[in-house]
Design a protein around this motif. Structure first.
Motif, PDB file in Angstrom:
ATOM      1  N   LEU A   1       0.826  -1.201   0.000  1.00 12.62           N
ATOM      2  CA  LEU A   1       0.000   0.000   0.000  1.00 12.62           C
ATOM      3  C   LEU A   1       0.862   1.255   0.000  1.00 12.62           C
ATOM      4  O   LEU A   1       0.599   2.200  -0.748  1.00 12.62           O
ATOM      5  CB  LEU A   1      -0.933  -0.004   1.211  1.00 12.62           C
ATOM      6  CG  LEU A   1      -1.870   1.194   1.339  1.00 12.62           C
ATOM      7  CD1 LEU A   1      -2.831   1.241   0.153  1.00 12.62           C
ATOM      8  CD2 LEU A   1      -2.622   1.133   2.645  1.00 12.62           C
ATOM      9  N   ILE A   2       1.901   1.279   0.811  1.00 13.14           N
ATOM     10  CA  ILE A   2       2.798   2.434   0.874  1.00 13.14           C
ATOM     11  C   ILE A   2       3.487   2.646  -0.472  1.00 13.14           C
ATOM     12  O   ILE A   2       3.585   3.775  -0.966  1.00 13.14           O
ATOM     13  CB  ILE A   2       3.821   2.255   2.013  1.00 13.14           C
ATOM     14  CG1 ILE A   2       3.114   2.312   3.360  1.00 13.14           C
ATOM     15  CG2 ILE A   2       4.919   3.304   1.930  1.00 13.14           C
ATOM     16  CD1 ILE A   2       3.982   1.895   4.532  1.00 13.14           C
TER      17      ILE A   2
ATOM     18  N   SER B   1      -2.006  -5.863  -5.778  1.00 23.37           N
ATOM     19  CA  SER B   1      -1.273  -6.818  -4.933  1.00 23.37           C
ATOM     20  C   SER B   1      -1.644  -6.650  -3.455  1.00 23.37           C
ATOM     21  O   SER B   1      -1.800  -7.633  -2.738  1.00 23.37           O
ATOM     22  CB  SER B   1       0.238  -6.641  -5.089  1.00 23.37           C
ATOM     23  OG  SER B   1       0.618  -6.866  -6.417  1.00 23.37           O
ATOM     24  N   TYR B   2      -1.789  -5.401  -3.037  1.00 21.65           N
ATOM     25  CA  TYR B   2      -2.211  -5.138  -1.652  1.00 21.65           C
ATOM     26  C   TYR B   2      -3.594  -5.725  -1.381  1.00 21.65           C
ATOM     27  O   TYR B   2      -3.814  -6.379  -0.359  1.00 21.65           O
ATOM     28  CB  TYR B   2      -2.202  -3.637  -1.382  1.00 21.65           C
ATOM     29  CG  TYR B   2      -2.854  -3.243  -0.085  1.00 21.65           C
ATOM     30  CD1 TYR B   2      -2.234  -3.508   1.119  1.00 21.65           C
ATOM     31  CD2 TYR B   2      -4.103  -2.626  -0.070  1.00 21.65           C
ATOM     32  CE1 TYR B   2      -2.824  -3.156   2.320  1.00 21.65           C
ATOM     33  CE2 TYR B   2      -4.697  -2.288   1.121  1.00 21.65           C
ATOM     34  CZ  TYR B   2      -4.061  -2.552   2.312  1.00 21.65           C
ATOM     35  OH  TYR B   2      -4.670  -2.217   3.499  1.00 21.65           O
TER      36      TYR B   2
ATOM     37  N   LEU C   1       4.574   4.566 -14.509  1.00 20.49           N
ATOM     38  CA  LEU C   1       4.375   4.776 -13.069  1.00 20.49           C
ATOM     39  C   LEU C   1       2.931   4.491 -12.668  1.00 20.49           C
ATOM     40  O   LEU C   1       2.675   3.936 -11.596  1.00 20.49           O
ATOM     41  CB  LEU C   1       4.765   6.204 -12.687  1.00 20.49           C
ATOM     42  CG  LEU C   1       6.256   6.514 -12.664  1.00 20.49           C
ATOM     43  CD1 LEU C   1       6.474   8.016 -12.491  1.00 20.49           C
ATOM     44  CD2 LEU C   1       6.948   5.753 -11.555  1.00 20.49           C
ATOM     45  N   SER C   2       2.000   4.853 -13.510  1.00 21.42           N
ATOM     46  CA  SER C   2       0.589   4.588 -13.217  1.00 21.42           C
ATOM     47  C   SER C   2       0.299   3.089 -13.202  1.00 21.42           C
ATOM     48  O   SER C   2      -0.433   2.598 -12.338  1.00 21.42           O
ATOM     49  CB  SER C   2      -0.299   5.275 -14.246  1.00 21.42           C
ATOM     50  OG  SER C   2      -0.081   6.659 -14.234  1.00 21.42           O
ATOM     51  N   ILE C   3       0.882   2.368 -14.152  1.00 26.87           N
ATOM     52  CA  ILE C   3       0.696   0.919 -14.185  1.00 26.87           C
ATOM     53  C   ILE C   3       1.305   0.265 -12.950  1.00 26.87           C
ATOM     54  O   ILE C   3       0.713  -0.638 -12.347  1.00 26.87           O
ATOM     55  CB  ILE C   3       1.282   0.332 -15.486  1.00 26.87           C
ATOM     56  CG1 ILE C   3       0.440   0.763 -16.675  1.00 26.87           C
ATOM     57  CG2 ILE C   3       1.371  -1.187 -15.418  1.00 26.87           C
ATOM     58  CD1 ILE C   3       1.030   0.443 -18.026  1.00 26.87           C
ATOM     59  N   LEU C   4       2.489   0.729 -12.539  1.00 26.67           N
ATOM     60  CA  LEU C   4       3.105   0.193 -11.322  1.00 26.67           C
ATOM     61  C   LEU C   4       2.235   0.457 -10.095  1.00 26.67           C
ATOM     62  O   LEU C   4       2.101  -0.408  -9.221  1.00 26.67           O
ATOM     63  CB  LEU C   4       4.495   0.792 -11.118  1.00 26.67           C
ATOM     64  CG  LEU C   4       5.620   0.204 -11.948  1.00 26.67           C
ATOM     65  CD1 LEU C   4       6.910   0.967 -11.688  1.00 26.67           C
ATOM     66  CD2 LEU C   4       5.811  -1.255 -11.645  1.00 26.67           C
ATOM     67  N   ALA C   5       1.651   1.646 -10.019  1.00 22.03           N
ATOM     68  CA  ALA C   5       0.774   1.966  -8.896  1.00 22.03           C
ATOM     69  C   ALA C   5      -0.429   1.033  -8.863  1.00 22.03           C
ATOM     70  O   ALA C   5      -0.814   0.537  -7.798  1.00 22.03           O
ATOM     71  CB  ALA C   5       0.321   3.422  -8.990  1.00 22.03           C
ATOM     72  N   ILE C   6      -1.008   0.765 -10.028  1.00 21.15           N
ATOM     73  CA  ILE C   6      -2.163  -0.126 -10.100  1.00 21.15           C
ATOM     74  C   ILE C   6      -1.781  -1.546  -9.708  1.00 21.15           C
ATOM     75  O   ILE C   6      -2.499  -2.215  -8.955  1.00 21.15           O
ATOM     76  CB  ILE C   6      -2.781  -0.075 -11.508  1.00 21.15           C
ATOM     77  CG1 ILE C   6      -3.402   1.303 -11.755  1.00 21.15           C
ATOM     78  CG2 ILE C   6      -3.816  -1.169 -11.706  1.00 21.15           C
ATOM     79  CD1 ILE C   6      -3.793   1.558 -13.196  1.00 21.15           C
TER      80      ILE C   6
ATOM     81  N   ALA D   1       3.143   5.833  -3.063  1.00 18.33           N
ATOM     82  CA  ALA D   1       4.335   6.532  -3.542  1.00 18.33           C
ATOM     83  C   ALA D   1       4.343   6.611  -5.063  1.00 18.33           C
ATOM     84  O   ALA D   1       4.659   7.663  -5.640  1.00 18.33           O
ATOM     85  CB  ALA D   1       5.593   5.836  -3.033  1.00 18.33           C
ATOM     86  N   PHE D   2       3.973   5.520  -5.742  1.00 16.23           N
ATOM     87  CA  PHE D   2       3.929   5.540  -7.206  1.00 16.23           C
ATOM     88  C   PHE D   2       2.835   6.470  -7.720  1.00 16.23           C
ATOM     89  O   PHE D   2       2.994   7.110  -8.761  1.00 16.23           O
ATOM     90  CB  PHE D   2       3.733   4.138  -7.766  1.00 16.23           C
ATOM     91  CG  PHE D   2       4.998   3.331  -7.841  1.00 16.23           C
ATOM     92  CD1 PHE D   2       6.145   3.851  -8.409  1.00 16.23           C
ATOM     93  CD2 PHE D   2       5.047   2.045  -7.339  1.00 16.23           C
ATOM     94  CE1 PHE D   2       7.307   3.115  -8.486  1.00 16.23           C
ATOM     95  CE2 PHE D   2       6.198   1.297  -7.409  1.00 16.23           C
ATOM     96  CZ  PHE D   2       7.338   1.830  -7.977  1.00 16.23           C
ATOM     97  N   ILE D   3       1.728   6.568  -6.998  1.00 16.18           N
ATOM     98  CA  ILE D   3       0.665   7.492  -7.394  1.00 16.18           C
ATOM     99  C   ILE D   3       1.156   8.929  -7.299  1.00 16.18           C
ATOM    100  O   ILE D   3       0.945   9.740  -8.211  1.00 16.18           O
ATOM    101  CB  ILE D   3      -0.597   7.275  -6.529  1.00 16.18           C
ATOM    102  CG1 ILE D   3      -1.248   5.942  -6.881  1.00 16.18           C
ATOM    103  CG2 ILE D   3      -1.594   8.412  -6.704  1.00 16.18           C
ATOM    104  CD1 ILE D   3      -2.351   5.517  -5.927  1.00 16.18           C
ATOM    105  N   ILE D   4       1.834   9.254  -6.208  1.00 17.72           N
ATOM    106  CA  ILE D   4       2.377  10.606  -6.039  1.00 17.72           C
ATOM    107  C   ILE D   4       3.410  10.914  -7.117  1.00 17.72           C
ATOM    108  O   ILE D   4       3.401  11.994  -7.721  1.00 17.72           O
ATOM    109  CB  ILE D   4       2.965  10.770  -4.624  1.00 17.72           C
ATOM    110  CG1 ILE D   4       1.846  10.724  -3.592  1.00 17.72           C
ATOM    111  CG2 ILE D   4       3.755  12.071  -4.510  1.00 17.72           C
ATOM    112  CD1 ILE D   4       2.326  10.621  -2.162  1.00 17.72           C
TER     113      ILE D   4
END
Length: 55
Positions: free
Chosen positions: A14-15, A50-51, A40-45, A19-22
């Motif tokens: 989640l953290i 995963s969370y 970066l958006s794909i990594l955040a998703i 961070a990737f969203i920011i």
């Protein structure tokens, strides 16, 4: 303090997702829509999914 026993806590995902969203928002404001912003958006998703799976 964490131990090295192979267990990954879900809160780390989640953290990392937040961070990737920011980072993607900062990148979008500076450059606009680019390949890095999409990445970066794909990594955040992925980290957010995963969370949710680990819960």
């Amino acid at each position: 303090m964490g131990t090295i026993d192979g267990i990954i806590e879900p809160i780390y995902f989640l953290i990392t997702s937040i961070a990737f969203i920011i980072l993607s928002l900062i990148q979008y404001k500076k450059v606009g829509k680019s390949i890095e912003t999409i990445y970066l958006s794909i990594l955040a998703i992925v980290f957010l999914i995963s969370y949710l799976i680990l819960l």
